[in-house]
Design a protein around this motif. Structure first.
Motif, PDB file in Angstrom:
ATOM      1  N   PHE A  61       8.867 -45.945 -33.339  1.00 13.40           N
ATOM      2  CA  PHE A  61       9.892 -44.782 -32.922  1.00 13.40           C
ATOM      3  C   PHE A  61      10.033 -43.580 -32.650  1.00 13.40           C
ATOM      4  CE2 PHE A  61      10.832 -48.335 -36.683  1.00 13.40           C
ATOM      5  CZ  PHE A  61      12.775 -48.710 -36.367  1.00 13.40           C
ATOM      6  N   LYS A  62      10.806 -43.081 -32.233  1.00 15.51           N
ATOM      7  CA  LYS A  62      10.800 -42.006 -31.154  1.00 15.51           C
ATOM      8  C   LYS A  62      12.199 -41.281 -31.276  1.00 15.51           C
ATOM      9  CE  LYS A  62       9.164 -43.306 -26.650  1.00 15.51           C
ATOM     10  NZ  LYS A  62       8.380 -43.753 -25.634  1.00 15.51           N
ATOM     11  N   GLY A  63      12.179 -40.025 -31.392  1.00 16.54           N
ATOM     12  CA  GLY A  63      13.030 -39.274 -31.422  1.00 16.54           C
ATOM     13  C   GLY A  63      12.960 -37.721 -31.477  1.00 16.54           C
ATOM     14  N   TYR A  64      14.032 -37.167 -31.038  1.00 14.06           N
ATOM     15  CA  TYR A  64      14.392 -35.750 -32.497  1.00 14.06           C
ATOM     16  C   TYR A  64      15.473 -35.302 -33.038  1.00 14.06           C
ATOM     17  CZ  TYR A  64      18.228 -34.922 -28.591  1.00 14.06           C
ATOM     18  OH  TYR A  64      19.260 -34.705 -28.420  1.00 14.06           O
ATOM     19  N   GLU A  65      15.578 -33.717 -33.693  1.00 15.16           N
ATOM     20  CA  GLU A  65      16.680 -33.306 -34.211  1.00 15.16           C
ATOM     21  C   GLU A  65      16.987 -32.068 -33.842  1.00 15.16           C
ATOM     22  OE1 GLU A  65      16.535 -34.505 -38.346  1.00 15.16           O
ATOM     23  OE2 GLU A  65      16.495 -36.028 -38.402  1.00 15.16           O
ATOM     24  N   ALA A  66      17.537 -31.402 -33.624  1.00 18.94           N
ATOM     25  CA  ALA A  66      18.107 -29.601 -32.826  1.00 18.94           C
ATOM     26  C   ALA A  66      19.114 -29.152 -33.888  1.00 18.94           C
ATOM     27  CB  ALA A  66      18.162 -29.892 -31.756  1.00 18.94           C
ATOM     28  N   LYS A  67      19.221 -28.372 -34.281  1.00 16.12           N
ATOM     29  CA  LYS A  67      20.129 -27.421 -34.120  1.00 16.12           C
ATOM     30  C   LYS A  67      20.173 -25.530 -33.564  1.00 16.12           C
ATOM     31  CE  LYS A  67      21.379 -29.356 -38.872  1.00 16.12           C
ATOM     32  NZ  LYS A  67      20.606 -29.058 -40.887  1.00 16.12           N
ATOM     33  N   LEU A  68      21.495 -25.054 -33.691  1.00 12.18           N
ATOM     34  CA  LEU A  68      21.252 -23.631 -33.148  1.00 12.18           C
ATOM     35  C   LEU A  68      22.542 -23.846 -34.211  1.00 12.18           C
ATOM     36  CD1 LEU A  68      21.667 -23.934 -29.872  1.00 12.18           C
ATOM     37  CD2 LEU A  68      19.434 -22.314 -30.566  1.00 12.18           C
ATOM     38  N   ILE A  69      22.321 -22.272 -35.045  1.00  9.74           N
ATOM     39  CA  ILE A  69      23.414 -21.623 -36.363  1.00  9.74           C
ATOM     40  C   ILE A  69      23.636 -20.720 -35.365  1.00  9.74           C
ATOM     41  CG2 ILE A  69      23.255 -21.140 -38.620  1.00  9.74           C
ATOM     42  CD1 ILE A  69      20.969 -24.189 -38.984  1.00  9.74           C
ATOM     43  N   PHE A  70      24.951 -19.828 -35.801  1.00  3.18           N
ATOM     44  CA  PHE A  70      25.491 -18.520 -35.416  1.00  3.18           C
ATOM     45  C   PHE A  70      26.096 -18.505 -36.340  1.00  3.18           C
ATOM     46  CE2 PHE A  70      25.198 -21.071 -31.632  1.00  3.18           C
ATOM     47  CZ  PHE A  70      24.608 -20.215 -30.718  1.00  3.18           C
ATOM     48  N   PRO A  71      25.791 -16.873 -36.983  1.00  5.54           N
ATOM     49  CA  PRO A  71      26.164 -16.565 -37.777  1.00  5.54           C
ATOM     50  C   PRO A  71      27.715 -16.043 -37.837  1.00  5.54           C
ATOM     51  CG  PRO A  71      24.259 -15.315 -38.266  1.00  5.54           C
ATOM     52  CD  PRO A  71      24.601 -16.662 -36.679  1.00  5.54           C
ATOM     53  N   VAL A  72      29.202 -15.696 -38.108  1.00  2.00           N
ATOM     54  CA  VAL A  72      30.214 -15.318 -36.559  1.00  2.00           C
ATOM     55  C   VAL A  72      30.411 -14.406 -37.943  1.00  2.00           C
ATOM     56  CG1 VAL A  72      32.339 -16.382 -35.916  1.00  2.00           C
ATOM     57  CG2 VAL A  72      30.509 -17.886 -36.057  1.00  2.00           C
ATOM     58  N   LEU A  73      30.802 -14.880 -39.085  1.00  2.00           N
ATOM     59  CA  LEU A  73      30.821 -13.241 -39.818  1.00  2.00           C
ATOM     60  C   LEU A  73      30.630 -13.693 -41.722  1.00  2.00           C
ATOM     61  CD1 LEU A  73      33.917 -12.032 -40.381  1.00  2.00           C
ATOM     62  CD2 LEU A  73      35.032 -13.656 -41.071  1.00  2.00           C
ATOM     63  N   GLU A  74      30.685 -12.433 -41.487  1.00  4.34           N
ATOM     64  CA  GLU A  74      30.075 -12.293 -43.274  1.00  4.34           C
ATOM     65  C   GLU A  74      30.200 -10.768 -43.139  1.00  4.34           C
ATOM     66  OE1 GLU A  74      25.560 -12.647 -45.248  1.00  4.34           O
ATOM     67  OE2 GLU A  74      25.980 -12.817 -43.470  1.00  4.34           O
ATOM     68  N   ASN A  75      30.980 -11.049 -44.735  1.00  2.00           N
ATOM     69  CA  ASN A  75      32.085  -9.425 -45.032  1.00  2.00           C
ATOM     70  C   ASN A  75      32.411 -10.381 -46.244  1.00  2.00           C
ATOM     71  OD1 ASN A  75      34.182 -10.868 -44.544  1.00  2.00           O
ATOM     72  ND2 ASN A  75      34.417  -9.652 -42.813  1.00  2.00           N
ATOM     73  N   HIS A  76      33.239  -8.905 -47.061  1.00  2.00           N
ATOM     74  CA  HIS A  76      33.941  -9.440 -48.133  1.00  2.00           C
ATOM     75  C   HIS A  76      35.009 -10.346 -47.723  1.00  2.00           C
ATOM     76  CE1 HIS A  76      36.995  -7.177 -46.133  1.00  2.00           C
ATOM     77  NE2 HIS A  76      38.038  -8.133 -46.421  1.00  2.00           N
ATOM     78  N   LEU A  77      35.139 -10.947 -47.146  1.00  2.00           N
ATOM     79  CA  LEU A  77      36.102 -12.942 -46.057  1.00  2.00           C
ATOM     80  C   LEU A  77      35.093 -14.002 -46.856  1.00  2.00           C
ATOM     81  CD1 LEU A  77      38.533 -11.424 -44.112  1.00  2.00           C
ATOM     82  CD2 LEU A  77      38.960 -11.180 -46.306  1.00  2.00           C
ATOM     83  N   GLY A  78      33.752 -13.752 -46.882  1.00  2.00           N
ATOM     84  CA  GLY A  78      32.970 -14.715 -47.164  1.00  2.00           C
ATOM     85  C   GLY A  78      32.339 -14.847 -46.038  1.00  2.00           C
ATOM     86  N   LEU A  79      31.482 -15.869 -45.910  1.00  2.00           N
ATOM     87  CA  LEU A  79      30.714 -16.278 -44.766  1.00  2.00           C
ATOM     88  C   LEU A  79      30.430 -16.886 -43.581  1.00  2.00           C
ATOM     89  CD1 LEU A  79      27.603 -15.975 -43.525  1.00  2.00           C
ATOM     90  CD2 LEU A  79      26.882 -17.589 -45.349  1.00  2.00           C
ATOM     91  N   LEU A  80      30.302 -17.282 -42.751  1.00  2.00           N
ATOM     92  CA  LEU A  80      31.261 -18.551 -41.686  1.00  2.00           C
ATOM     93  C   LEU A  80      30.262 -18.703 -40.683  1.00  2.00           C
ATOM     94  CD1 LEU A  80      33.666 -20.006 -40.378  1.00  2.00           C
ATOM     95  CD2 LEU A  80      34.390 -18.291 -39.129  1.00  2.00           C
ATOM     96  N   GLU A  81      29.283 -19.592 -40.840  1.00  2.00           N
ATOM     97  CA  GLU A  81      28.674 -20.606 -39.416  1.00  2.00           C
ATOM     98  C   GLU A  81      29.152 -20.880 -38.954  1.00  2.00           C
ATOM     99  OE1 GLU A  81      24.358 -18.819 -41.649  1.00  2.00           O
ATOM    100  OE2 GLU A  81      25.764 -20.827 -42.325  1.00  2.00           O
ATOM    101  N   LEU A  82      28.561 -21.079 -37.655  1.00  2.00           N
ATOM    102  CA  LEU A  82      28.609 -22.130 -36.741  1.00  2.00           C
ATOM    103  C   LEU A  82      27.439 -22.844 -36.135  1.00  2.00           C
ATOM    104  CD1 LEU A  82      30.611 -23.962 -34.790  1.00  2.00           C
ATOM    105  CD2 LEU A  82      29.905 -22.195 -32.686  1.00  2.00           C
TER     106      LEU A  82
END
Length: 288
Positions: free
Chosen positions: A144-165
């Motif tokens: 078995f061979k393969g991969y896993e990949a992620k790109l994480i972008f912080p969209v919003l971080e303030n008093h309203l909370g944390l939103l990530e894409l």
């Protein structure tokens, strides 16, 4: 580094028992290149005993729509695994990439025998439309061979909370050493996920696209079927479920209390009903 030894004993009525001693070990290292980059390498040996159903089952399985037969001659499954990972982190982006290559000895899988039976186990006057295939527990060496990949972008971080894409993708290729494709392997998958967190509230919305599986085992023909399914549920946290069931664990020293949380989840899936067909899924999960 770590090592684990696990003893498994199965004692069925009316026949000889089974005994397995599984030994697993691992070693890993991390190299940090400055504040933003790091590499990690892991080498592992994992072993597992056959499960009871893989050894002794002989009956109709409603979930898989098949007749499953065990194999009392199964041996332990052993895998040697090599994992290489890379991490990148800045204020505006986090990236993760993992590559893996696994050599599995005596890999346990279900092989189609070519037989068809009805739900009562009778093969008289059977055809593929009104009966189900027979799946036999078997073993072969596989890679078995393969991969896993992620790109994480912080969209919003303030008093309203944390939103990530998060953009993600994963793929696994499974082949038998003697030739042929390992059955029931997931296809190439990719998608995006939105995570929102604020105080006790955490949630995510995940959209996943699965491509056609081009490496389908020859014993699993494609069927032109389209399926759609939805489900939703509300559950308590594991702590709340234990209390609701009246399960009392051994007295422990006093420690910090964890608030009880509920989980709301819903999912929609659509795609080909045949194994290896393309599809799409949308999942929502909220903890509060």
């Amino acid at each position: 580094m770590g090592t684990r030894v696990e003893q498994t004993d199965i004692r069925p009525d009316g026949m000889a028992g089974f005994s397995y001693t599984s030994v697993s070990a691992s070693a890993s290292a991390v190299w940090k290149l400055g504040q933003r980059n790091s590499f990690n390498l892991a080498v592992t040996r994992s072993s597992r005993a056959p499960q009871v159903q893989e050894l002794l089952s002989d009956g109709f399985h409603h979930a898989t729509r098949s007749w499953e037969r065990g194999n009392a001659a199964l041996k332990e499954e052993t895998s040697y695994n090599l994992d290489l990972g890379y991490r990148f982190k800045t204020d505006w982006l986090r990236a993760e990439l993992d590559l893996f290559h696994n050599w599995a000895s005596d890999y346990i899988y279900q092989r189609r025998t070519g037989e068809f039976l009805d739900e009562e186990g009778t093969g008289d006057h059977c055809d593929t439309e009104h009966c189900v295939p027979v799946l036999q527990s078997s073993q072969q060496d596989a890679i078995f061979k393969g991969y896993e990949a992620k790109l994480i972008f912080p969209v919003l971080e303030n008093h309203l909370g944390l939103l990530e894409l998060t953009l993600f993708s994963d793929y696994t290729r499974g082949e038998f050493v003697n030739g042929g494709d390992v059955p029931r392997m997931p296809p190439l998958r990719y998608g995006l996920q939105l995570d929102y967190n604020k105080d006790k509230l955490s949630s995510y919305l995940r959209l996943t696209r699965a491509d056609d599986q081009t490496h389908v085992a020859t014993s699993r023909p494609r069927l032109p079927v389209i399926t759609c399914s939805t489900w939703a549920s509300i559950t308590k946290s594991s702590l709340a479920r234990r209390q609701a069931d009246g399960v009392r664990q051994r007295q422990q020293p006093a420690g910090p209390k964890h608030p009880q949380r509920r989980v709301l989840s819903a999912q929609f899936r659509a795609g080909s009903g045949a194994w290896g067909g393309s599809g799409i899924s949308l999942k929502l999960l909220i903890r509060y």
